[in-house]
Write a protein that holds these residues in place. Structure first.
Motif, PDB file in Angstrom:
ATOM      1  N   LEU A 111       0.740  -1.550  -0.553  1.00  0.00           N
ATOM      2  CA  LEU A 111      -0.422   0.202  -0.041  1.00  0.00           C
ATOM      3  C   LEU A 111       0.893   0.468  -0.011  1.00  0.00           C
ATOM      4  CD1 LEU A 111      -2.359   1.312   0.532  1.00  0.00           C
ATOM      5  CD2 LEU A 111      -2.200   1.346   3.050  1.00  0.00           C
ATOM      6  N   VAL A 112       0.543   2.022  -0.852  1.00  0.00           N
ATOM      7  CA  VAL A 112       0.840   3.459  -0.599  1.00  0.00           C
ATOM      8  C   VAL A 112      -0.143   4.567  -0.137  1.00  0.00           C
ATOM      9  CG1 VAL A 112       1.873   5.424  -1.822  1.00  0.00           C
ATOM     10  CG2 VAL A 112       2.340   3.085  -2.591  1.00  0.00           C
ATOM     11  N   ALA A 113      -0.979   4.657  -0.715  1.00  0.00           N
ATOM     12  CA  ALA A 113      -1.936   5.773  -0.167  1.00  0.00           C
ATOM     13  C   ALA A 113      -3.760   5.394  -0.507  1.00  0.00           C
ATOM     14  CB  ALA A 113      -1.867   6.839  -0.507  1.00  0.00           C
ATOM     15  N   THR A 114      -3.571   5.464   0.269  1.00  0.00           N
ATOM     16  CA  THR A 114      -5.929   5.777  -0.570  1.00  0.00           C
ATOM     17  C   THR A 114      -6.641   6.990   0.077  1.00  0.00           C
ATOM     18  OG1 THR A 114      -6.267   4.865   2.297  1.00  0.00           O
ATOM     19  CG2 THR A 114      -6.459   3.298   0.250  1.00  0.00           C
ATOM     20  N   ILE A 115      -7.725   7.087   0.094  1.00  0.00           N
ATOM     21  CA  ILE A 115      -8.865   7.887   0.034  1.00  0.00           C
ATOM     22  C   ILE A 115      -9.896   7.425  -0.426  1.00  0.00           C
ATOM     23  CG2 ILE A 115      -8.178   8.804  -2.577  1.00  0.00           C
ATOM     24  CD1 ILE A 115      -8.531  11.536  -1.276  1.00  0.00           C
ATOM     25  N   THR A 116     -10.897   8.020   0.771  1.00  0.00           N
ATOM     26  CA  THR A 116     -11.927   7.762   0.445  1.00  0.00           C
ATOM     27  C   THR A 116     -13.048   8.886  -0.589  1.00  0.00           C
ATOM     28  OG1 THR A 116     -12.575   8.888   2.455  1.00  0.00           O
ATOM     29  CG2 THR A 116     -12.493   6.857   2.722  1.00  0.00           C
TER      30      THR A 116
ATOM     31  N   ASN B 158      -5.464   7.545   3.833  1.00  0.00           N
ATOM     32  CA  ASN B 158      -4.236   6.894   4.429  1.00  0.00           C
ATOM     33  C   ASN B 158      -2.769   6.854   3.760  1.00  0.00           C
ATOM     34  OD1 ASN B 158      -3.406   4.841   6.750  1.00  0.00           O
ATOM     35  ND2 ASN B 158      -4.172   3.675   4.990  1.00  0.00           N
ATOM     36  N   TYR B 159      -1.788   6.693   5.060  1.00  0.00           N
ATOM     37  CA  TYR B 159      -0.332   6.099   4.102  1.00  0.00           C
ATOM     38  C   TYR B 159       0.231   5.894   3.669  1.00  0.00           C
ATOM     39  CZ  TYR B 159      -1.908  11.088   1.606  1.00  0.00           C
ATOM     40  OH  TYR B 159      -2.307  12.281   0.903  1.00  0.00           O
TER      41      TYR B 159
ATOM     42  N   LYS C  98       4.577   9.032   3.960  1.00  0.00           N
ATOM     43  CA  LYS C  98       4.002   9.935   4.800  1.00  0.00           C
ATOM     44  C   LYS C  98       4.761  11.175   4.913  1.00  0.00           C
ATOM     45  CE  LYS C  98       1.114   7.570   8.118  1.00  0.00           C
ATOM     46  NZ  LYS C  98       1.447   7.278   9.505  1.00  0.00           N
ATOM     47  N   GLY C  99       4.476  12.541   4.408  1.00  0.00           N
ATOM     48  CA  GLY C  99       5.385  13.552   4.189  1.00  0.00           C
ATOM     49  C   GLY C  99       5.517  14.313   3.011  1.00  0.00           C
ATOM     50  N   ARG C 100       5.563  12.587   2.189  1.00  0.00           N
ATOM     51  CA  ARG C 100       6.474  13.443   1.091  1.00  0.00           C
ATOM     52  C   ARG C 100       5.406  13.035  -0.437  1.00  0.00           C
ATOM     53  NH1 ARG C 100      10.152   9.380  -1.057  1.00  0.00           N
ATOM     54  NH2 ARG C 100       9.121   7.832   0.741  1.00  0.00           N
TER      55      ARG C 100
ATOM     56  N   MET D 103       4.345  13.154  -5.765  1.00  0.00           N
ATOM     57  CA  MET D 103       5.165  12.322  -5.239  1.00  0.00           C
ATOM     58  C   MET D 103       6.195  13.433  -5.399  1.00  0.00           C
ATOM     59  SD  MET D 103       5.022   8.483  -6.517  1.00  0.00           S
ATOM     60  CE  MET D 103       5.298   9.322  -8.078  1.00  0.00           C
ATOM     61  N   ASP D 104       6.799  13.439  -4.016  1.00  0.00           N
ATOM     62  CA  ASP D 104       7.238  14.980  -3.595  1.00  0.00           C
ATOM     63  C   ASP D 104       8.935  14.054  -3.458  1.00  0.00           C
ATOM     64  OD1 ASP D 104       5.524  17.306  -3.162  1.00  0.00           O
ATOM     65  OD2 ASP D 104       6.706  17.444  -5.179  1.00  0.00           O
ATOM     66  N   SER D 105      10.393  14.699  -3.391  1.00  0.00           N
ATOM     67  CA  SER D 105      11.067  14.068  -2.287  1.00  0.00           C
ATOM     68  C   SER D 105      11.924  12.682  -3.126  1.00  0.00           C
ATOM     69  CB  SER D 105      11.305  14.191  -0.805  1.00  0.00           C
ATOM     70  OG  SER D 105      11.315  15.310  -0.810  1.00  0.00           O
ATOM     71  N   LEU D 106      11.501  12.384  -4.418  1.00  0.00           N
ATOM     72  CA  LEU D 106      11.659  11.045  -3.971  1.00  0.00           C
ATOM     73  C   LEU D 106      12.821  10.490  -4.205  1.00  0.00           C
ATOM     74  CD1 LEU D 106       9.703  11.226  -7.524  1.00  0.00           C
ATOM     75  CD2 LEU D 106       8.628   9.547  -5.717  1.00  0.00           C
TER      76      LEU D 106
END
Length: 120
Positions: A47-52, A58-59, A64-66, A82-85
């Protein structure tokens, strides 16, 4: 049926940014949770992230934070900024969505994946 298509992958240097897009289309009544997962070389899908549909996110701790996930319910689309990869973010990224159809009820549908490579 439901089609899920990702776009936006590519090669980026460490510390750089990429944005992935996901679009769902087809004959469905609604989409509840949408999510991003990834599978790195020799690793299991995670899992990377989900959104309802209500925007609750949820991350994974590792992003988290990136990374930031968002969605447009009217367009049935989802973004992953996706930042600060980091090199360890290198993976095939998959979009999924839980969609309700007349024929199958609520099911999870997956996209074909988008390659993200973080390397100098």
């Amino acid at each position: 049926q439901v089609q899920v298509v990702e776009s936006g992958g590519g090669l980026v240097q460490p510390g750089g940014s990429l944005r992935l897009s996901c679009a769902a289309s087809g004959s469905f009544f609604s989409i509840s949770t949408m999510g991003w997962y990834r599978q790195g070389p020799g690793k299991q899908r995670e899992l990377v992230a989900t959104i309802t549909s209500g925007g609750i996110t949820n991350y994974a701790d590792s992003v988290k934070g990136r990374f930031t996930v968002s969605r447009d319910n009217a367009k049935n689309t989802m973004l992953l900024q996706m930042d600060s990869l980091k090199p360890e973010d290198t993976a095939v990224y998959y979009c999924n969505c839980n969609a309700a159809t007349r024929l199958f009820g609520a099911r999870t549908y997956w996209g074909q994946g988008a390659q993200v490579t973080v390397s100098s």
